[in-house]
Scaffold this motif. Structure first.
Motif, PDB file in Angstrom:
ATOM      1  N   PHE A  76       0.815  -1.221   0.000  1.00 34.30           N
ATOM      2  CA  PHE A  76       0.000   0.000   0.000  1.00 34.30           C
ATOM      3  C   PHE A  76       0.852   1.276   0.000  1.00 34.30           C
ATOM      4  O   PHE A  76       0.543   2.240   0.698  1.00 34.30           O
ATOM      5  CB  PHE A  76      -0.960  -0.003   1.207  1.00 34.30           C
ATOM      6  N   ASN A  77       1.952   1.239  -0.775  1.00 37.86           N
ATOM      7  CA  ASN A  77       2.818   2.425  -0.934  1.00 37.86           C
ATOM      8  C   ASN A  77       3.378   2.922   0.398  1.00 37.86           C
ATOM      9  O   ASN A  77       3.575   4.123   0.596  1.00 37.86           O
ATOM     10  CB  ASN A  77       2.057   3.559  -1.620  1.00 37.86           C
ATOM     11  N   SER A  78       3.644   1.999   1.303  1.00 38.05           N
ATOM     12  CA  SER A  78       4.164   2.375   2.621  1.00 38.05           C
ATOM     13  C   SER A  78       5.685   2.408   2.675  1.00 38.05           C
ATOM     14  O   SER A  78       6.261   2.689   3.729  1.00 38.05           O
ATOM     15  CB  SER A  78       3.651   1.395   3.685  1.00 38.05           C
TER      16      SER A  78
ATOM     17  N   ALA B 245       8.067  -2.407  17.414  1.00 39.65           N
ATOM     18  CA  ALA B 245       7.847  -0.969  17.257  1.00 39.65           C
ATOM     19  C   ALA B 245       8.096  -0.539  15.815  1.00 39.65           C
ATOM     20  O   ALA B 245       7.374   0.322  15.278  1.00 39.65           O
ATOM     21  CB  ALA B 245       8.751  -0.197  18.208  1.00 39.65           C
ATOM     22  N   ILE B 246       9.106  -1.118  15.177  1.00 37.03           N
ATOM     23  CA  ILE B 246       9.407  -0.760  13.782  1.00 37.03           C
ATOM     24  C   ILE B 246       8.250  -1.156  12.877  1.00 37.03           C
ATOM     25  O   ILE B 246       7.814  -0.380  12.010  1.00 37.03           O
ATOM     26  CB  ILE B 246      10.714  -1.429  13.329  1.00 37.03           C
ATOM     27  N   ILE B 247       7.714  -2.355  13.073  1.00 40.18           N
ATOM     28  CA  ILE B 247       6.578  -2.814  12.268  1.00 40.18           C
ATOM     29  C   ILE B 247       5.321  -2.024  12.623  1.00 40.18           C
ATOM     30  O   ILE B 247       4.548  -1.605  11.756  1.00 40.18           O
ATOM     31  CB  ILE B 247       6.350  -4.319  12.481  1.00 40.18           C
ATOM     32  N   GLY B 248       5.129  -1.799  13.933  1.00 41.13           N
ATOM     33  CA  GLY B 248       3.935  -1.094  14.380  1.00 41.13           C
ATOM     34  C   GLY B 248       3.870   0.343  13.899  1.00 41.13           C
ATOM     35  O   GLY B 248       2.776   0.884  13.693  1.00 41.13           O
ATOM     36  N   SER B 249       5.020   0.975  13.700  1.00 41.97           N
ATOM     37  CA  SER B 249       5.020   2.364  13.237  1.00 41.97           C
ATOM     38  C   SER B 249       4.401   2.491  11.853  1.00 41.97           C
ATOM     39  O   SER B 249       3.903   3.551  11.478  1.00 41.97           O
ATOM     40  CB  SER B 249       6.447   2.904  13.210  1.00 41.97           C
TER      41      SER B 249
ATOM     42  N   ASN C  46      -0.489   3.194  11.067  1.00 41.10           N
ATOM     43  CA  ASN C  46      -0.761   4.419  10.329  1.00 41.10           C
ATOM     44  C   ASN C  46      -2.188   4.397   9.787  1.00 41.10           C
ATOM     45  O   ASN C  46      -2.602   3.447   9.126  1.00 41.10           O
ATOM     46  CB  ASN C  46       0.253   4.548   9.183  1.00 41.10           C
ATOM     47  N   ASP C  47      -2.961   5.447  10.062  1.00 40.33           N
ATOM     48  CA  ASP C  47      -4.378   5.474   9.682  1.00 40.33           C
ATOM     49  C   ASP C  47      -4.578   5.385   8.173  1.00 40.33           C
ATOM     50  O   ASP C  47      -5.510   4.713   7.693  1.00 40.33           O
ATOM     51  CB  ASP C  47      -5.044   6.754  10.210  1.00 40.33           C
ATOM     52  N   TYR C  48      -3.721   6.041   7.409  1.00 41.70           N
ATOM     53  CA  TYR C  48      -3.872   6.026   5.947  1.00 41.70           C
ATOM     54  C   TYR C  48      -3.669   4.618   5.401  1.00 41.70           C
ATOM     55  O   TYR C  48      -4.462   4.138   4.578  1.00 41.70           O
ATOM     56  CB  TYR C  48      -2.865   6.988   5.310  1.00 41.70           C
ATOM     57  N   PHE C  49      -2.617   3.941   5.859  1.00 42.04           N
ATOM     58  CA  PHE C  49      -2.344   2.594   5.373  1.00 42.04           C
ATOM     59  C   PHE C  49      -3.408   1.609   5.858  1.00 42.04           C
ATOM     60  O   PHE C  49      -3.757   0.669   5.137  1.00 42.04           O
ATOM     61  CB  PHE C  49      -0.956   2.142   5.812  1.00 42.04           C
ATOM     62  N   LYS C  50      -3.925   1.828   7.054  1.00 42.80           N
ATOM     63  CA  LYS C  50      -5.008   0.977   7.557  1.00 42.80           C
ATOM     64  C   LYS C  50      -6.251   1.125   6.677  1.00 42.80           C
ATOM     65  O   LYS C  50      -6.943   0.139   6.388  1.00 42.80           O
ATOM     66  CB  LYS C  50      -5.328   1.343   9.006  1.00 42.80           C
TER      67      LYS C  50
END
Length: 349
Positions: free
Chosen positions: A91-93, A198-202, A206-210
């Motif tokens: 998703f372009n993350s 934490a690295i994955i969770g950051s 993210n609301d946009y990617f969710k």
């Protein structure tokens, strides 16, 4: 009538002797120029060798001091460890991932252990052990071809004709790669595994990617329902054509049977067409299931951080190699300055 002596005319032909003389002079100047360059280079080499011979003992002492000092530094210094994790952003993350890693690395470089501990949800002591974080992308030719194929699928026919694979590769950068490797260098071999959530969770929080994932999940479910409905319709039509064929076969033969044969052939052809459509639907459903699996998360973890990092080794990064070179360079610079100062004094005098 008096005889007149003809006036001699200037010759329009080129004197070959003068021409060869000009060419010979040109080559002579060229060879002299090349010879002067070679002599200059040879003179510099000889001067450097004489300089080295004059100060050889100083260079040996500097090298030995550096080697001995580097050995003891390597022996008693705190070892560094490296841990790596391979991820696949969806998703372009990927741009956000690079920004986050750069942010963590800036905090580590600034020795801001408190902020880094808060960002990675680890202790301050663990954060203080982190020396560097960085991100690398990698992709082979097969991955680049697949990326190019996915890229042109969304283009119109006119645009596709104007873009070839070579042009695409020229604009291919790290953000276009499918897989990316996150690496952490630390004096604590266990800290990378602690920082992984934490690295994955950051990225995952993210609301946009969710939102992008939620929409993608709905689209996949919608496609799946459409495929299932089409599959049921094909099954119903297959049953209908089979029933027609059975009834046509049960009819008694009366007179000519040309029409019956034509109808039977038509039903068989339609059934073959349905079988092909069924195969296409199955292929699309398999591709859809693969997409569902690949995009089940915003950041796919292909390979986790290991439980314990690997100790960083190598002669190129050891002080017993770097320190002698540094001391040799320092001694060379100091002696060169002294020799230059002597030359300037002689020149001035």
């Amino acid at each position: 009538m008096s005889n007149q002596v003809p006036t001699p005319q200037p010759s329009e032909e080129i004197d070959l002797g003068q021409l060869f003389q000009l060419i010979g002079n040109a080559f002579k100047k060229l060879f002299n120029f090349i010879g002067s360059i070679i002599k200059g280079i040879f003179g510099i080499i000889i001067s450097f060798l004489l300089f080295t011979q004059k100060h050889f003992l100083k260079f040996v002492i500097a090298f030995l001091i550096g080697a001995i000092g580097g050995y003891f530094i390597d022996k008693y210094k705190t070892p560094k460890y490296i841990s790596s994790m391979v991820v696949e952003p969806n998703f372009n993350s990927v741009q956000q991932l690079y920004n986050n890693i750069d942010f963590y690395n800036d905090l580590a470089g600034a020795r801001d252990s408190t902020a880094l501990a808060s960002a990675l949800n680890i202790s301050v002591n663990d954060a203080a052990s982190i020396k560097r974080l960085y991100l690398d992308s990698y992709s082979d030719e097969n991955q680049k071809l697949k990326s190019f194929d996915n890229f042109i699928k969304g283009l119109d026919t006119t645009t596709i004709k104007a873009i070839d694979y070579e042009a695409y590769l020229k604009n291919f950068n790290s953000l276009d790669a499918r897989f990316h490797k996150i690496s952490i260098e630390s004096t604590n071999s266990y800290v990378a595994k602690k920082a992984q959530p934490a690295i994955i969770g950051s990225i995952a929080t993210n609301d946009y990617f969710k939102l992008q994932k939620k929409i993608n999940d709905k689209n996949i479910e919608l496609k799946s329902e459409v495929y299932q409905q089409q599959l049921r319709e094909i099954d119903s039509l297959q049953k209908l054509y089979k029933t027609i064929l059975v009834k046509e076969a049960d009819k008694p033969i009366q007179g000519t049977n040309i029409n019956l044969a034509a109808n039977g052939t038509s039903s068989q052809n339609k059934e073959l067409t349905l079988l092909k459509e069924r195969d296409v639907l199955k292929f699309n459903m398999v591709a859809l299931n693969n997409e569902r699996a690949n995009k089940a998360t915003i950041l796919n973890v292909i390979s986790d951080f290991p439980t314990r990092g690997v100790k960083i080794k190598g002669i190129w990064k050891s002080y017993k190699f770097l320190l002698p070179l540094a001391l040799l360079g320092l001694v060379l610079a100091l002696l060169s300055v002294l020799e230059l100062n002597k030359y300037l004094k002689r020149y001035k005098g």
